[in-house]
Design a protein around this motif. Structure first.
Motif, PDB file in Angstrom:
ATOM      1  N   TRP A 162       0.837  -1.203   0.000  1.00  0.00           N
ATOM      2  CA  TRP A 162       0.000   0.000   0.000  1.00  0.00           C
ATOM      3  C   TRP A 162       0.869   1.248   0.000  1.00  0.00           C
ATOM      4  O   TRP A 162       1.940   1.261   0.599  1.00  0.00           O
ATOM      5  CB  TRP A 162      -0.882   0.045   1.246  1.00  0.00           C
ATOM      6  CG  TRP A 162      -1.699  -1.189   1.495  1.00  0.00           C
ATOM      7  CD1 TRP A 162      -1.286  -2.365   2.057  1.00  0.00           C
ATOM      8  CD2 TRP A 162      -3.089  -1.355   1.194  1.00  0.00           C
ATOM      9  NE1 TRP A 162      -2.328  -3.263   2.126  1.00  0.00           N
ATOM     10  CE2 TRP A 162      -3.450  -2.662   1.618  1.00  0.00           C
ATOM     11  CE3 TRP A 162      -4.063  -0.541   0.631  1.00  0.00           C
ATOM     12  CZ2 TRP A 162      -4.735  -3.164   1.476  1.00  0.00           C
ATOM     13  CZ3 TRP A 162      -5.351  -1.033   0.497  1.00  0.00           C
ATOM     14  CH2 TRP A 162      -5.676  -2.324   0.910  1.00  0.00           C
ATOM     15  N   THR A 163       0.403   2.300  -0.642  1.00  0.00           N
ATOM     16  CA  THR A 163       1.115   3.573  -0.654  1.00  0.00           C
ATOM     17  C   THR A 163       0.211   4.656  -0.089  1.00  0.00           C
ATOM     18  O   THR A 163      -0.955   4.776  -0.500  1.00  0.00           O
ATOM     19  CB  THR A 163       1.535   3.972  -2.083  1.00  0.00           C
ATOM     20  OG1 THR A 163       2.224   2.881  -2.692  1.00  0.00           O
ATOM     21  CG2 THR A 163       2.435   5.203  -2.067  1.00  0.00           C
ATOM     22  N   ASP A 164       0.723   5.427   0.852  1.00  0.00           N
ATOM     23  CA  ASP A 164      -0.071   6.505   1.446  1.00  0.00           C
ATOM     24  C   ASP A 164      -0.589   7.460   0.378  1.00  0.00           C
ATOM     25  O   ASP A 164       0.125   7.810  -0.573  1.00  0.00           O
ATOM     26  CB  ASP A 164       0.768   7.289   2.458  1.00  0.00           C
ATOM     27  CG  ASP A 164       0.785   6.633   3.821  1.00  0.00           C
ATOM     28  OD1 ASP A 164       0.147   5.566   3.971  1.00  0.00           O
ATOM     29  OD2 ASP A 164       1.443   7.173   4.736  1.00  0.00           O
ATOM     30  N   ASN A 165      -1.840   7.868   0.528  1.00  0.00           N
ATOM     31  CA  ASN A 165      -2.484   8.868  -0.328  1.00  0.00           C
ATOM     32  C   ASN A 165      -2.654   8.413  -1.769  1.00  0.00           C
ATOM     33  O   ASN A 165      -2.874   9.240  -2.665  1.00  0.00           O
ATOM     34  CB  ASN A 165      -1.697  10.192  -0.302  1.00  0.00           C
ATOM     35  CG  ASN A 165      -1.553  10.734   1.110  1.00  0.00           C
ATOM     36  OD1 ASN A 165      -2.512  10.721   1.885  1.00  0.00           O
ATOM     37  ND2 ASN A 165      -0.363  11.203   1.443  1.00  0.00           N
ATOM     38  N   ASN A 166      -2.520   7.119  -2.010  1.00  0.00           N
ATOM     39  CA  ASN A 166      -2.770   6.566  -3.333  1.00  0.00           C
ATOM     40  C   ASN A 166      -3.831   5.476  -3.218  1.00  0.00           C
ATOM     41  O   ASN A 166      -3.784   4.661  -2.300  1.00  0.00           O
ATOM     42  CB  ASN A 166      -1.500   5.965  -3.944  1.00  0.00           C
ATOM     43  CG  ASN A 166      -0.560   7.024  -4.473  1.00  0.00           C
ATOM     44  OD1 ASN A 166      -1.000   8.058  -4.947  1.00  0.00           O
ATOM     45  ND2 ASN A 166       0.735   6.787  -4.361  1.00  0.00           N
ATOM     46  N   PRO A 167      -4.789   5.462  -4.139  1.00  0.00           N
ATOM     47  CA  PRO A 167      -5.834   4.437  -4.056  1.00  0.00           C
ATOM     48  C   PRO A 167      -5.293   3.057  -4.442  1.00  0.00           C
ATOM     49  O   PRO A 167      -4.377   2.927  -5.251  1.00  0.00           O
ATOM     50  CB  PRO A 167      -6.864   4.914  -5.087  1.00  0.00           C
ATOM     51  CG  PRO A 167      -6.074   5.712  -6.073  1.00  0.00           C
ATOM     52  CD  PRO A 167      -4.982   6.370  -5.283  1.00  0.00           C
ATOM     53  N   GLY A 168      -5.865   2.036  -3.838  1.00  0.00           N
ATOM     54  CA  GLY A 168      -5.526   0.674  -4.215  1.00  0.00           C
ATOM     55  C   GLY A 168      -4.219   0.184  -3.603  1.00  0.00           C
ATOM     56  O   GLY A 168      -3.562   0.880  -2.829  1.00  0.00           O
ATOM     57  N   ALA A 169      -3.858  -1.037  -3.981  1.00  0.00           N
ATOM     58  CA  ALA A 169      -2.630  -1.662  -3.491  1.00  0.00           C
ATOM     59  C   ALA A 169      -2.139  -2.636  -4.552  1.00  0.00           C
ATOM     60  O   ALA A 169      -2.894  -3.087  -5.413  1.00  0.00           O
ATOM     61  CB  ALA A 169      -2.886  -2.396  -2.175  1.00  0.00           C
ATOM     62  N   ARG A 170      -0.862  -2.957  -4.461  1.00  0.00           N
ATOM     63  CA  ARG A 170      -0.241  -3.853  -5.434  1.00  0.00           C
ATOM     64  C   ARG A 170      -0.109  -5.246  -4.828  1.00  0.00           C
ATOM     65  O   ARG A 170       0.450  -5.407  -3.733  1.00  0.00           O
ATOM     66  CB  ARG A 170       1.135  -3.307  -5.817  1.00  0.00           C
ATOM     67  CG  ARG A 170       1.892  -4.092  -6.861  1.00  0.00           C
ATOM     68  CD  ARG A 170       3.121  -3.322  -7.330  1.00  0.00           C
ATOM     69  NE  ARG A 170       3.964  -2.883  -6.230  1.00  0.00           N
ATOM     70  CZ  ARG A 170       5.297  -3.040  -6.188  1.00  0.00           C
ATOM     71  NH1 ARG A 170       5.920  -3.641  -7.197  1.00  0.00           N
ATOM     72  NH2 ARG A 170       5.996  -2.587  -5.169  1.00  0.00           N
ATOM     73  N   ALA A 171      -0.649  -6.274  -5.527  1.00  0.00           N
ATOM     74  CA  ALA A 171      -0.549  -7.651  -5.048  1.00  0.00           C
ATOM     75  C   ALA A 171       0.826  -8.209  -5.372  1.00  0.00           C
ATOM     76  O   ALA A 171       1.335  -8.044  -6.486  1.00  0.00           O
ATOM     77  CB  ALA A 171      -1.629  -8.512  -5.685  1.00  0.00           C
TER      78      ALA A 171
END
Length: 427
Positions: free
Chosen positions: A330-339
């Motif tokens: 997850w990245t702060d202030n960015n939508p979504g996450a990378r699997a």
């Protein structure tokens, strides 16, 4: 035909747990009691739960009020704790073998460097797998009741034969994850299990026969509102057909610990009555689309999910506990996450010299780091230690086994706990 198998479900006041007792009666004995046995049916004894009504029982088990009264002479109203007989349809009872664990691994091809394919894991750990469910088939969005293949027929035949040589069963896994602009996946599924049910069942059976599958895994994660009973009825019909051919049926449902959208669409006990296993997908507690970092599957959340299913009336031995083998970045202030696979997460940790911690409450590993732009990241994932703790739930609740998403993404060390805690593996 042999006599019907009666399932008696009662509350053990000493241990405050639900136990399943099997009572076998011949058809002749049933007639003496005044029951007209329906071919391909059985009687299930259920304990009435809080606030449950006759209408609830009627909907859950697909039985009319008149049939309820015939099976329960003098029945007018019900209260919590009452024991009531119901018909369930769709073939003879198929209880998992006590003492053996069913390990079902999802199987897929590579999806980039961060998500490697499943073949190497299958080859290395086939002794610890009961079956695989390859991610090959989807509902055809353009033709209700039809099935679309993601891979070539020759590939399917080759990989089925390879798994069989290794003593691993292969289930035709059918999904509704395909997307097309202007097409509703839930509406396509609705049509398949209602107006086109006969066609859909026939196509599923044809698929099993064509490739020599050992059964079917249904992974429909979203239902159209109001389709709960329709889906349960479809599963009951498909189970009857598959069991008549000696094939397995596993149905996957979403975890329900936090009453997430779509998880409440499924009638857990109604489905469990027909299938060999109910695979509860206890992962994605924190979903990428929600934008809130957190564990993929914290131990307390997984345990609450299991308890809810059992309290709802699902026999523990029918439950396959969903096991995640991946993580999210997850990245702060960015939508979504990378699997990411476990290996990709380890590379990320090494690259940024991050220190992993094991959360004292969630019982899963995680770490934070900053990228080259200075953005703060939060990585939550699963490893052998977190998996081992979840396997303890399988043992504690005497569950049927695990549903592993997916082969190739896992911490290689996780196979040690699987061997130690789930043996013997059902084959």
């Amino acid at each position: 035909m042999m006599g019907a198998e009666h399932m008696f479900l009662y509350l053990d006041s000493c241990h405050n747990t639900m136990r399943l007792h099997r009572i076998v009666a011949t058809e002749h004995q049933e007639r003496e009691r005044g029951y007209e046995r329906m071919r391909g049916s059985r009687i299930t004894y259920v304990v009435v739960k809080s606030n449950e009504t006759l209408a609830d029982l009627s909907q859950r088990y697909g039985i009319t009020h008149e049939e309820l009264r015939q099976l329960n002479p003098g029945l007018q109203e019900i209260v919590v704790g009452d024991v009531v007989k119901v018909w369930t349809h769709g073939g003879e009872t198929r209880e998992p073998k006590a003492g053996q664990q069913f390990v079902l691994g999802f199987y897929a091809g590579p999806m980039g460097v961060s998500l490697p394919g499943s073949q190497a894991s299958l080859h290395q750990h086939s002794a610890l797998l009961s079956a695989i469910a390859p991610y090959w088939f989807d509902l055809h969005l353009g033709s209700a009741g039809q099935i679309k293949s993601r891979v070539a027929a020759a590939t399917i035949r080759t990989q089925v034969a390879d798994a069989h040589r290794r003593g691993v069963k292969v289930l035709a896994s059918i999904h509704n994850t395909d997307k097309r602009p202007g097409t509703s996946r839930t509406q396509v599924l609705h049509s398949a299990i209602t107006a086109n049910r006969t066609v859909f069942v026939r196509n599923v059976l044809r698929l099993v026969e064509e490739y020599g599958f050992d059964g079917v895994n249904l992974d429909f994660e979203r239902l159209k509102p109001g389709d709960t009973a329709n889906y349960t009825a479809f599963v009951r019909e498909l189970a009857s057909q598959l069991h008549g051919q000696g094939k397995l049926l596993v149905v996957d449902v979403l975890g329900d610990a936090n009453h997430q959208p779509f998880s409440m669409d499924f009638d857990y006990p109604g489905l469990a009555a027909s299938v060999d296993y109910l695979g509860i997908m206890t992962y994605d507690e924190h979903k990428p689309a929600q934008g809130s970092p957190g564990p993929v599957a914290s131990l307390p959340w997984v345990e609450r999910t299991v308890r809810l299913a059992i309290n709802a009336g699902v026999p523990p031995r029918k439950i396959l506990l969903g096991i995640a083998a991946y993580g999210y970045d997850w990245t702060d202030n960015n939508p979504g996450a990378r699997a990411l696979s476990y290996a990709a997460i380890q590379r990320l940790q090494s690259q940024h010299k991050a220190t992993a911690q094991f959360h004292p409450t969630y019982r899963v590993p995680h770490f934070d780091y900053r990228d080259a732009r200075g953005d703060l990241h939060h990585a939550w994932y699963e490893d052998a230690r977190s998996l081992s703790l979840k396997l303890d739930l399988v043992r504690r609740f005497n569950l049927g086994g695990i549903l592993h998403w997916r082969l190739g993404l896992e911490d290689p060390a996780s196979w040690g706990p699987i061997r130690a805690k789930l043996s013997p593996i059902e084959k």
